[in-house]
Design a protein around this motif. Structure first.
Motif, PDB file in Angstrom:
ATOM      1  N   UNK A 171       0.821  -1.218   0.000  1.00  0.00           N
ATOM      2  CA  UNK A 171       0.000   0.000   0.000  1.00  0.00           C
ATOM      3  C   UNK A 171       0.855   1.268   0.000  1.00  0.00           C
ATOM      4  N   UNK A 172       2.099   1.139   0.408  1.00  0.00           N
ATOM      5  CA  UNK A 172       2.984   2.308   0.421  1.00  0.00           C
ATOM      6  C   UNK A 172       3.758   2.473  -0.877  1.00  0.00           C
ATOM      7  N   UNK A 173       3.484   1.626  -1.844  1.00  0.00           N
ATOM      8  CA  UNK A 173       4.161   1.728  -3.134  1.00  0.00           C
ATOM      9  C   UNK A 173       5.384   0.835  -3.218  1.00  0.00           C
ATOM     10  N   UNK A 207       2.001   8.768  -8.958  1.00  0.00           N
ATOM     11  CA  UNK A 207       0.833   9.570  -9.304  1.00  0.00           C
ATOM     12  C   UNK A 207       0.685   9.852 -10.780  1.00  0.00           C
ATOM     13  N   UNK A 208       1.611   9.378 -11.580  1.00  0.00           N
ATOM     14  CA  UNK A 208       1.543   9.694 -13.016  1.00  0.00           C
ATOM     15  C   UNK A 208       0.486   8.842 -13.720  1.00  0.00           C
ATOM     16  N   UNK A 209      -0.114   9.379 -14.773  1.00  0.00           N
ATOM     17  CA  UNK A 209      -1.033   8.552 -15.571  1.00  0.00           C
ATOM     18  C   UNK A 209      -0.344   7.318 -16.142  1.00  0.00           C
ATOM     19  N   UNK A 210       0.954   7.408 -16.424  1.00  0.00           N
ATOM     20  CA  UNK A 210       1.674   6.251 -16.980  1.00  0.00           C
ATOM     21  C   UNK A 210       1.764   5.137 -15.938  1.00  0.00           C
ATOM     22  N   UNK A 211       2.224   5.441 -14.730  1.00  0.00           N
ATOM     23  CA  UNK A 211       2.347   4.390 -13.715  1.00  0.00           C
ATOM     24  C   UNK A 211       0.982   3.880 -13.282  1.00  0.00           C
ATOM     25  N   UNK A 212      -0.028   4.720 -13.416  1.00  0.00           N
ATOM     26  CA  UNK A 212      -1.367   4.314 -12.996  1.00  0.00           C
ATOM     27  C   UNK A 212      -1.869   3.094 -13.767  1.00  0.00           C
ATOM     28  N   UNK A 272      -0.402   3.459  -7.222  1.00  0.00           N
ATOM     29  CA  UNK A 272       0.289   4.426  -8.069  1.00  0.00           C
ATOM     30  C   UNK A 272       1.330   5.197  -7.259  1.00  0.00           C
ATOM     31  N   UNK A 273       2.311   4.450  -6.803  1.00  0.00           N
ATOM     32  CA  UNK A 273       3.358   5.097  -6.018  1.00  0.00           C
ATOM     33  C   UNK A 273       4.681   4.348  -6.205  1.00  0.00           C
ATOM     34  N   UNK A 274       5.722   5.092  -6.529  1.00  0.00           N
ATOM     35  CA  UNK A 274       7.080   4.572  -6.673  1.00  0.00           C
ATOM     36  C   UNK A 274       7.992   5.425  -5.801  1.00  0.00           C
ATOM     37  N   UNK A 293       5.316  13.939 -19.914  1.00  0.00           N
ATOM     38  CA  UNK A 293       6.186  14.726 -19.048  1.00  0.00           C
ATOM     39  C   UNK A 293       6.104  14.169 -17.635  1.00  0.00           C
ATOM     40  N   UNK A 294       7.252  14.005 -17.005  1.00  0.00           N
ATOM     41  CA  UNK A 294       7.325  13.577 -15.608  1.00  0.00           C
ATOM     42  C   UNK A 294       8.215  14.582 -14.888  1.00  0.00           C
TER      43      UNK A 294
END
Ligand SMILES: [Zn+2]
Length: 311
Positions: free
Chosen positions: A78-80, A109-114, A129-131, A287-288
């Motif tokens: 849950x913490x990524x 939080x990026x749309x890509x990682x989502x 959605x957390x790295x 863009x990131x």
């Protein structure tokens, strides 16, 4: 787990991967199942666990989204997911570490990682959605300039046992090599990167290797000059993203992959979706943080499945 292939037939399978994925991606007919090697190409699923995995594949996700769950764990803390880099070789004066650190630092939080949140384990617990970028270490040719798969594993385990990086079951350790370093199981001829897992003490360590496309821009590069004006790093960015996405959805090569053994990112390799022109004139697609990147699309495990750069 990281079998390497030398035959022409399997090489052609690898090279055909992106086109084949587009043509047959949504069809998992269950007739023949392959398991992933972590290198983006398949081997026949005929080992002792094959029957169990096939049975699992038949009872989960019907109808499928073009990718099947085979019962293994995913990285869904849950913490990524935590990411560590190991800079192997000579990176003195290179802008690559800054570029790829920014990549890992801005995936959250990026749309890509989502896209990865469309993957869950058997209990329905999804990747989040957390790295978390937790740092890096360097390795100045401790095993020379020609690494075997076993050497890559040793590079990772040495970084941990020496205390340079922590032992982290929720981590992905990415070995990034400078352009003078070869990976002898097939860098540039059979793959551009791969991922695997190994047990170290009581911890299953997930790790990846990403070679330097400056060795082979035709095979592993994306464009002559990338959005961050570093041809190798801009190409590596997409490969790093590919391996991270595969590792969270299939960390031990027994979770999410299709009937040909293609993991999520394999199904969309070398496709980018809509692109735009970055400030320096190079092609980018997202863009990131403050940087433009050209990252391959990834497979969305929802609504029938599709390659996308956002979800
Ligand atoms: Zn892959």
């Amino acid at each position: 787990m990281t079998s390497s292939f030398k035959t022409a037939a399997l090489l052609s399978l690898l090279l055909a991967c992106p086109l084949a994925a587009q043509a047959g991606a949504a069809r998992d007919d269950g007739a023949t199942h392959y398991r992933p090697t972590g290198k983006g190409h398949a081997e026949l699923d005929n080992d002792a666990g094959a029957s169990a995995r096939k049975a699992a594949a038949k009872v989960v996700k019907t109808p499928s989204n073009g990718i099947l769950y085979h019962g293994g764990p995913v990285m869904n803390n849950v913490n990524g997911t935590n990411v560590y880099y190991i800079w192997y070789g000579n990176w003195t004066g290179s802008t690559t570490p800054a570029i790829l650190t920014d990549l890992a630092s801005n995936l959250t939080g990026s749309p890509w990682w989502n896209i990865n949140t469309s993957y869950a384990d058997g209990a329905g617990k999804k990747v989040v959605n957390r790295v978390n970028w937790l740092g890096s270490t360097t390795d100045s040719y401790s095993l020379g300039a020609a690494l075997s798969d076993a050497n890559v594993k040793t590079v990772v385990t040495s970084a941990i046992t020496s205390g340079r990086l922590p032992s982290d079951a929720n981590g992905i350790y990415v070995v990034l090599s400078s352009a003078d370093v070869n990976e002898t199981s097939g860098l540039c001829t059979q793959y551009c990167g791969w991922h695997s897992a190994a047990t170290l003490g009581a911890v299953v360590i997930k790790y990846a290797f990403v070679g330097n496309p400056d060795r082979c821009p035709t095979a592993c590069g994306t464009q002559t000059s990338g959005p961050n004006s570093n041809t190798g790093a801009d190409a590596m960015a997409s490969i790093v993203a590919h391996e991270l996405a595969e590792t969270v959805s299939d960390p031990q090569l027994n979770a999410w992959y299709d009937s040909r053994g293609y993991e999520n990112a394999d199904k969309c390799a070398w496709t980018y979706g809509a692109t735009y022109t970055a400030a320096n004139g190079a092609v980018a697609n997202l863009k990131l943080g403050a940087r433009d990147f050209l990252l391959q699309q990834n497979w969305v495990n929802a609504a029938g499945g599709a390659c996308a750069k956002a979800y």
